[in-house]
Design a protein around this motif. Structure first.
Motif, short mmCIF file in Angstrom:
data_model
loop_
_atom_site.label_atom_id
_atom_site.label_comp_id
_atom_site.label_asym_id
_atom_site.label_seq_id
_atom_site.Cartn_x
_atom_site.Cartn_y
_atom_site.Cartn_z
N LEU A 103 -0.57 -1.66 9.40
CA LEU A 103 -0.46 -0.51 8.52
C LEU A 103 1.00 -0.24 8.18
CD1 LEU A 103 -2.33 1.67 7.27
CD2 LEU A 103 -1.98 3.01 9.35
N VAL A 104 1.86 -0.24 9.17
CA VAL A 104 3.29 0.00 8.96
C VAL A 104 3.89 -1.12 8.10
CG1 VAL A 104 5.53 0.06 10.14
CG2 VAL A 104 3.62 1.44 11.00
N ARG A 105 3.55 -2.36 8.39
CA ARG A 105 4.08 -3.49 7.60
C ARG A 105 3.65 -3.43 6.14
NH1 ARG A 105 2.11 -7.08 11.72
NH2 ARG A 105 3.68 -7.14 13.34
N ALA A 106 2.41 -3.00 5.90
CA ALA A 106 1.88 -2.98 4.53
C ALA A 106 2.37 -1.79 3.72
CB ALA A 106 0.35 -2.97 4.57
N HIS A 107 2.84 -0.75 4.37
CA HIS A 107 3.26 0.46 3.66
C HIS A 107 4.60 0.23 2.96
CE1 HIS A 107 4.91 4.73 3.66
NE2 HIS A 107 4.01 4.66 2.69
N ARG A 108 4.65 0.57 1.67
CA ARG A 108 5.86 0.36 0.88
C ARG A 108 6.90 1.45 1.06
NH1 ARG A 108 3.57 -0.93 -5.00
NH2 ARG A 108 1.99 0.54 -4.32
N GLY A 109 6.50 2.60 1.56
CA GLY A 109 7.43 3.70 1.73
C GLY A 109 8.00 3.75 3.14
N VAL A 110 8.54 4.90 3.48
CA VAL A 110 9.12 5.13 4.80
C VAL A 110 8.00 5.28 5.83
CG1 VAL A 110 10.47 6.76 6.20
CG2 VAL A 110 11.17 6.23 3.85
N SER A 111 8.09 4.55 6.93
CA SER A 111 7.14 4.66 8.04
C SER A 111 7.92 4.96 9.31
CB SER A 111 6.37 3.35 8.22
OG SER A 111 5.60 3.04 7.10
N ARG A 112 7.40 5.90 10.09
CA ARG A 112 8.01 6.25 11.37
C ARG A 112 6.90 6.42 12.40
NH1 ARG A 112 11.77 4.72 9.06
NH2 ARG A 112 13.71 5.76 8.58
N CYS A 113 7.13 5.89 13.59
CA CYS A 113 6.15 5.97 14.68
C CYS A 113 6.80 6.69 15.86
CB CYS A 113 5.71 4.58 15.11
SG CYS A 113 4.93 3.62 13.80
N MET A 144 0.84 -1.15 0.00
CA MET A 144 0.00 0.00 0.00
C MET A 144 0.89 1.23 0.00
SD MET A 144 -1.46 1.43 3.47
CE MET A 144 -0.17 0.58 4.17
N GLY A 145 0.41 2.30 -0.65
CA GLY A 145 1.24 3.47 -0.83
C GLY A 145 2.31 3.19 -1.87
N THR A 146 3.31 4.02 -1.93
CA THR A 146 4.43 3.81 -2.85
C THR A 146 5.73 3.92 -2.08
OG1 THR A 146 4.80 6.14 -3.40
CG2 THR A 146 3.08 4.97 -4.66
N ALA A 178 -5.51 7.27 1.53
CA ALA A 178 -4.68 8.45 1.27
C ALA A 178 -3.31 8.05 0.74
CB ALA A 178 -4.56 9.29 2.54
N LEU A 179 -2.69 7.03 1.35
CA LEU A 179 -1.38 6.57 0.87
C LEU A 179 -1.47 6.04 -0.56
CD1 LEU A 179 -0.18 4.81 4.14
CD2 LEU A 179 0.99 6.74 3.01
N ASP A 180 -2.52 5.27 -0.85
CA ASP A 180 -2.69 4.72 -2.20
C ASP A 180 -2.95 5.80 -3.24
OD1 ASP A 180 -2.18 2.07 -1.62
OD2 ASP A 180 -4.29 1.54 -1.33
N HIS A 181 -3.35 6.99 -2.79
CA HIS A 181 -3.57 8.10 -3.71
C HIS A 181 -2.44 9.12 -3.68
CE1 HIS A 181 -7.48 6.23 -3.94
NE2 HIS A 181 -7.61 6.88 -5.10
N GLY A 182 -1.29 8.69 -3.16
CA GLY A 182 -0.07 9.49 -3.23
C GLY A 182 0.11 10.52 -2.15
N PHE A 183 -0.76 10.52 -1.14
CA PHE A 183 -0.59 11.45 -0.03
C PHE A 183 0.40 10.86 0.98
CE2 PHE A 183 -4.66 12.76 -1.66
CZ PHE A 183 -4.74 14.13 -1.39
N HIS A 184 1.15 11.72 1.64
CA HIS A 184 1.87 11.33 2.84
C HIS A 184 0.83 11.39 3.95
CE1 HIS A 184 5.45 11.86 0.48
NE2 HIS A 184 5.10 13.11 0.22
N VAL A 185 0.97 10.56 4.98
CA VAL A 185 -0.08 10.45 6.00
C VAL A 185 0.50 10.56 7.40
CG1 VAL A 185 -1.79 8.87 7.02
CG2 VAL A 185 -1.59 9.06 4.52
N VAL A 186 -0.19 11.35 8.22
CA VAL A 186 0.08 11.39 9.65
C VAL A 186 -1.15 10.84 10.35
CG1 VAL A 186 0.56 12.83 11.68
CG2 VAL A 186 1.55 13.44 9.45
#
Length: 179
Positions: free
Chosen positions: A93-103, A1-3, A68-76
């Motif tokens: 959510l973090v595992r599925a995200h293809r980009g950088v994730s920070r908590c 999910m996301g890019t 939002a991630l799938d539509h190219g938005f960065h998400v908080v």
């Protein structure tokens, strides 16, 4: 999910720890193309739901962030987001995200949350939410498992926290998209 180019940021902590202020500060610094998925907005305003295990807001937060991630938005994603209720969803959510994730977990002692709460501009909210409510809701170090969060303590200023998140997530090196 996301890019690979999208950023997912999770900001958690107790009531009045500064989560919404950090999210607003990130948007102010970054600009457009940054979606804020606020637990309070989705749970209290959209669904008018109590915070309880298995609540519908958990799935709505997840779906909104993914959309939002799938539509190219960065998400908080920001909120109290108790670990025992929201932890599995956030981990997935973090595992599925293809980009950088920070908590991030904003660790603010109870006495400081009471002081910060008193500075909120919404008089009606202040009349309904008392120090007793804050005490009932407060959970000391309610961290997600597997050390997935960076701890930010109360000594960090709002600007310092925003700059740290921008830097560590890489948002300080990404150009906003004017949508």
């Amino acid at each position: 999910m996301g890019t690979q180019d999208t950023r997912l940021i999770v900001v958690r902590g107790n009531s009045a720890s500064g989560k919404s202020s950090v999210a607003a500060g990130l948007r102010e610094e970054f600009g457009r193309n940054l979606a804020i998925v606020g637990q309070d907005n989705l749970r209290r305003t959209v669904l008018r739901e109590h915070d309880r295990p298995g609540g519908a807001n958990i799935g709505l937060i997840d779906l909104t962030a993914r959309y939002a991630l799938d539509h190219g938005f960065h998400v908080v994603v920001e909120g109290i987001l108790y670990a025992d209720r929201y932890g599995t969803m956030l981990q997935d959510l973090v595992r599925a995200h293809r980009g950088v994730s920070r908590c991030y977990y904003l660790h603010v002692p109870y006495a400081e949350t009471v002081l910060r709460h008193a500075t909120k501009p919404d008089a009606e909210y202040l009349g309904h939410v008392t120090a007793d409510h804050l005490r009932d809701w407060y959970r000391e170090m309610d961290l997600l498992p597997e050390g997935m969060e960076t701890l930010i303590d109360a000594a960090s200023t709002l600007d310092d926290t925003v700059q740290q998140v921008l830097r560590e997530s890489g948002l300080d090196r990404v150009s906003p998209v004017d949508r």
